[in-house]
Design an enzyme around this catalytic site. Structure first.
Site, PDB file in Angstrom:
ATOM      1  N   HIS A   1       0.817  -1.214   0.000  1.00 36.90           N
ATOM      2  CA  HIS A   1       0.000   0.000   0.000  1.00 36.90           C
ATOM      3  C   HIS A   1       0.856   1.272   0.000  1.00 36.90           C
ATOM      4  O   HIS A   1       0.354   2.354  -0.295  1.00 36.90           O
ATOM      5  CB  HIS A   1      -0.970   0.006   1.193  1.00 36.90           C
ATOM      6  CG  HIS A   1      -0.331   0.249   2.520  1.00 36.90           C
ATOM      7  ND1 HIS A   1       0.036  -0.774   3.377  1.00 36.90           N
ATOM      8  CD2 HIS A   1       0.015   1.394   3.157  1.00 36.90           C
ATOM      9  CE1 HIS A   1       0.564  -0.260   4.475  1.00 36.90           C
ATOM     10  NE2 HIS A   1       0.559   1.055   4.366  1.00 36.90           N
TER      11      HIS A   1
ATOM     12  N   SER B   1       4.961   2.122   7.996  1.00 34.97           N
ATOM     13  CA  SER B   1       4.607   0.948   7.192  1.00 34.97           C
ATOM     14  C   SER B   1       5.768   0.537   6.296  1.00 34.97           C
ATOM     15  O   SER B   1       6.349   1.365   5.580  1.00 34.97           O
ATOM     16  CB  SER B   1       3.377   1.253   6.331  1.00 34.97           C
ATOM     17  OG  SER B   1       2.249   1.495   7.139  1.00 34.97           O
TER      18      SER B   1
ATOM     19  N   ASP C   1       0.229  -7.862   1.687  1.00 33.62           N
ATOM     20  CA  ASP C   1       0.514  -6.430   1.579  1.00 33.62           C
ATOM     21  C   ASP C   1       2.019  -6.171   1.533  1.00 33.62           C
ATOM     22  O   ASP C   1       2.531  -5.243   2.156  1.00 33.62           O
ATOM     23  CB  ASP C   1      -0.127  -5.660   2.746  1.00 33.62           C
ATOM     24  CG  ASP C   1      -0.103  -4.147   2.526  1.00 33.62           C
ATOM     25  OD1 ASP C   1      -0.125  -3.721   1.366  1.00 33.62           O
ATOM     26  OD2 ASP C   1      -0.022  -3.408   3.532  1.00 33.62           O
TER      27      ASP C   1
END
Length: 352
Positions: A106, A209, A136
């Site tokens: 993402h 992230s 992801d």
């Protein structure tokens, strides 16, 4: 006369002291090794204990954690409106000296330009090699030499209670370290769903992230992913964050580097943990035209072994299937109506 007697007493006392010191040096080797004087044994020296620190771990792992800036050009369909540039912030981990970097998908999704910034300030353009939506994860590649690589232990298995450090670039503040413990262990197989990842309470904010989750030795434990979100905004959830376990992340990376994507094997059954004397899994529903149906597997079968792997639960069995190459044949040992059967199953790729 008194002076002579006093001198004799002094010499006699000194000789006794020397003899006593020699005896101590012979009987206590530590005095020789540490250069401790004999009379220091009888004086209390208060020692200051060094404070607990993870500085060494951060020094080992920190240089391999990079900042990632991905830019996407969004075209406005309204006539006369100019396209706008949207920049996403994230982190990444240098996994190989050849320039392979792991991050979250993402972070780079739909990016037209991805820039990687090393901790030493060097900016590099990155190429997206491939990604995996289920975990992801995405693999980037940069062209550079002498890259710092994160310390890795191929056999590393995390346990509940392990101290972990999350390294990333939250809110673009620069490299930041947060500390916590593993509160629930994740799975490491390709059949894993998102909620089965490592759970920990080291804070993950926007920009973290794709960064590194390390242990107190500086070794990679996982790839930071995101925090727990709840549909009800009135619930203030804190201290629940997720990371992709290292072994799973490494498996995903190698498959992406080899194939450009993650290829998973598919069986086509609903599986539940066996509650019988045989460990493994019980087949529930069987998908029509699936490899399981074509091989003759039936609802109610207990699968207790695949090839030479004795199964402990359904999760292990599905991982064996998921990690098998499409077209490969796996021998399923099943128990059906008190009979032991061996059924060869030809695995196919997960349907899109």
């Amino acid at each position: 006369m008194k002076i002579i007697n006093a001198l004799k007493f002094f010499l006699r006392s000194a000789s006794y002291g020397v003899m006593f010191a020699l005896v101590l040096l012979v009987l206590i080797p530590e005095l020789r090794e540490k250069n401790i004087l004999p009379w220091q044994l009888f004086t209390s020296v208060e020692k200051t204990q060094a404070p607990l620190s993870y500085a060494k771990a951060v020094r080992l792992a920190g240089p391999a954690v990079v900042n990632i800036y991905s830019e996407e050009i969004q075209v406005n369909p309204t006539y006369g409106r100019q396209p706008r540039k949207v920049t996403r912030l994230g982190s990444g981990v240098i996994m190989h000296s050849q320039g392979y970097i792991l991050t979250n998908y993402h972070v780079v999704q739909s990016a037209d330009l991805t820039v990687v910034v090393l901790q030493r300030g060097q900016e590099l353009h990155a190429e997206l090699i491939g990604y995996d939506v289920l975990t992801d994860l995405a693999v980037l590649k940069v062209q550079a030499s002498n890259l710092p690589v994160i310390p890795q232990i191929s056999t590393l298995i995390s346990q509940v209670g392990d101290v972990v450090l999350a390294i990333g670039n939250p809110l673009n503040l620069g490299q930041t370290v947060t500390q916590g413990i593993v509160s629930a262990t994740g799975q490491s197989g390709l059949s894993t769903s998102y909620l089965q990842f490592l759970q920990m309470d080291a804070a993950i904010n926007e920009g973290n992230s794709g960064g590194a989750l390390i242990n107190s030795n500086g070794e990679l434990v996982g790839i930071n992913s995101r925090k727990f979100t709840q549909a009800n905004p009135n619930l203030n959830i804190q201290g629940i964050f997720f990371a992709v376990p290292y072994q799973l992340a490494r498996t995903i990376m190698l498959k992406i580097i080899e194939h450009g994507r993650v290829v998973r094997g598919w069986l086509g059954v609903e599986a539940n943990d066996s509650v019988t004397n045989l460990k493994g899994f019980i087949i529930g529903a069987v998908t029509p035209e699936s490899p399981a149906m074509k091989a003759g597997l039936q609802s109610g079968d207990v699968v207790y072994q695949i090839d030479d792997i004795r199964l402990q639960n359904a999760k292990q069995g599905l991982d064996v299937v998921a990690e098998a190459s499409p077209g490969s044949v796996l021998n399923f040992m099943v128990s059906r109506d008190n009979q032991q059967l061996t059924l060869p199953v030809t695995i196919v790729e997960v349907p899109k």
